[in-house]
Design a protein around this motif. Sequence first.
Motif, short mmCIF file in Angstrom:
data_model
loop_
_atom_site.label_atom_id
_atom_site.label_comp_id
_atom_site.label_asym_id
_atom_site.label_seq_id
_atom_site.Cartn_x
_atom_site.Cartn_y
_atom_site.Cartn_z
N VAL A 671 5.48 -0.14 0.49
CA VAL A 671 5.16 1.25 0.80
C VAL A 671 6.14 1.81 1.82
CG1 VAL A 671 2.70 1.04 0.27
CG2 VAL A 671 3.52 0.50 2.58
N GLN A 672 6.10 3.13 1.99
CA GLN A 672 6.90 3.81 2.99
C GLN A 672 6.09 4.15 4.24
OE1 GLN A 672 10.43 4.39 2.58
NE2 GLN A 672 9.73 2.81 1.16
N TYR A 673 4.78 4.11 4.11
CA TYR A 673 3.89 4.27 5.26
C TYR A 673 2.57 3.60 4.90
CZ TYR A 673 2.44 8.30 2.43
OH TYR A 673 2.02 9.12 1.41
N SER A 674 1.73 3.38 5.88
CA SER A 674 0.62 2.44 5.73
C SER A 674 -0.38 2.82 4.66
CB SER A 674 -0.10 2.28 7.08
OG SER A 674 -0.58 3.54 7.53
N THR A 675 -0.64 4.11 4.46
CA THR A 675 -1.67 4.53 3.50
C THR A 675 -1.08 5.13 2.23
OG1 THR A 675 -1.86 6.66 4.66
CG2 THR A 675 -3.39 4.91 5.32
#
Length: 776
Positions: A671-675
């Motif tokens: 992913v590029q960010y956690s969510t």
Amino acid sequence: MKRKFIAVVTLLLGYQISAQAQSFQKTSQGIRTVTQSMNVEVSFYSPNIVRVFKKPEGSQQKKESLAVIKRPEKLKFDIKNNGQTVTISSSVIAATVNLKTGKVSFDAQNGKKLFTEKDNSTRFTAINDAGNPTYAVKQAYLLDKEEIIYGLGQQQNGKLNQRGQKLLLKQENTKVAIPFFQSVKGYGVFWDNYSPTTFTDNAQETSFDSQVGNCADYYFMFGGGADGVVAQMRTLTGQSPMMPLWSFGFSQSRERYKTQFELVDVVKKYRALNIPLDGIVQDWQYWGKDDNWNAMSFDPTTFPKPQAMVDSVHQLNAHLFIVSWPGFAPKTPQYQEFKSKNMLLNFDTWPPGANTKPYDVYNPAARNIYWNYLSKGIFSLGIDAWWLDSTEPDHINVKEQDFDQPTYLGSYRSVENAFPLQHTGGVYDHQRAASSKKRVLLLTRSAFAGQQRYATNTWSGDVGSNWPTLQKQIPAALNFSLSGLPYWNGDIGGFFAGDFVKGGGAKNPDFQELYNRWMQFATFTPLMRSHGTDIPREIYQFGKKGEQAFDIQEKFINLRYRLLPYNYATAWSVTHHAGSFMRPLYSQFPNDPAGFENSSEYMFGRAFLVAPVTDKGMTSKEIYLPSGSKWFDFWTGEVVKGGQTIKRETPMEIVPLYVKAGSIVPWGPKVQYSTEKKWDDLEIRIYPGDNGDFVLYEDENDSYNYEKGAFSEIRFKWNDATKILTVEDRKGEFKGMLGQRKFNIVMVSRQNGTGIDNQKINKSFMYSGRKLSVKL
């Protein structure tokens, strides 16, 4: 401190011992007695925790602890009196008081000697503290000759075992003073005093000697091992709340982003490069010049539209830290209000020359005022986390009379070490009262016992950018964790990097090597954060994709994100079971003394053994693998028997990383960010060779609804003999929970793919929350 003796009165246990049997009084929690002109009270707070409280006879001192929040439990205990001693026993431990001397000692229920005070070792020396007649207080103990102890907060001495030390426990930048230690015998001791305290361990004694104290006050706790002692310390001083999921990603910082446009541009560049990022940090001077220091408002020239800045960061799916300090320059309205209400401490704090003064963090009314400004000026914009810098606080142009400063709780000298506890507690409590939708996250430079209950993640301070300092961060972090505080981090690459500027800064090969090795270490700490002065640290400063310095950082940032489900489950263990992230080998392998003083390796959670490279040019490293287990090389899948030291090749792109046999590790998506992606197609890695157990934890990611039961747990059990994986019934539920999902099971081996990716799936199945078993 220059002590003004109002009397040369030293109360030493052992003077004029009476030959007659001494009397004592039974209390609801233990006993109290008077001996050698001293009141001695021993109180059981739980079957595992005992408070020892001593004060000069006739003293009316009633102490309310700043660190301890536990109240004594109602419990049954036995009392045996032989005329000379009295023993109070719970179901776990026994405390014996010598009625003639006042000496207290502790045994396990099986009769094993655990801990004892030294004879004639409680000392009160009368002093004058800023016009207040009081005492300097010392308590000495006797430890076994070869006994190993850990703790004392964060000391930059490079030692894991704290025996043989003489340390002044006083809050400083890079040093955290916590008068607590725990022993390999399975007990811990917390000396509940907030003044500068000298800890001494030598052949004669182990002691705490505090500059100011109306009483000798300490807590003995028995946990049976490192994790158990940490759990008892949390029981005593408070549990650690959940951090938001995004905080377990990667955060970028610099000293400093000079405009809001520069800050937002950094996030945009990370997104354009497809490098994962969750946090961006705004350091000092967003308020303008130093004469407006810490105004808690944005300079209209460099930060003309702060709401637009916050909104832009959020639209880019990132989160914003804002720095705040405890000191204010005279030009600020905060300074003026605090001054008008006599709520400033009259000594100089950072920055030099600005006449900046800290506010009285010990005063609840002052903490209210601090939050009111912080809330109106910054929190109302929707920022996500606080960077509470200088929480020691910085103390410059030091004068002896500075410590005579009156605070709400007494002289500054008497409460100095509790400054970070009070300051962070004020921010935490006020934000919790203001909103439960966003979890508090406080990045703080100092700490005291109990601070874990305020959602603080303490960093190691403004350390130097060099290899010896990197080496010292490992034992510093481990002792901090063993003191009961689970969240720790450090500036990747060290803070002061001026020695590398001439060679090209971020393009300097020597700095690139140090920075990348530091980043490998930081991947396995509770918060992964790049920060420093002299050299900007954003990944694109080091080069571009395809170049070694860039590719190594990209690799380990991505590894951090693949570990999100594992780290979040570990965070739940911290909150729900008083667990820890960074654990010395002793914590998990208490029967293997070969690892007790290993300061170069540690366990990250319960599955990973990490052995960071901390020497320049190191191409191989000797690594000790604890006995009682087999170990998988994370990168190759090779299985190695424990109880031996091996040599591991360490090319620049590899940190020695081993996984304990029997581990079950959930592997998150790229992913590029956690969510960015749900965990609906999750890889579950099984490391065979032993039975395994793991609880996958999920909740709403950034609210306090988990405290109301809004979370779920899915337990995985691995039977190594039958090769059966059992997934138990899901427990709990929360808004947005996955009703059905896919689990992809990987049986890790040398032949089945290795490292971050390239794993071959052995079996996949759908899971809807009902128990099922799979044969592999």
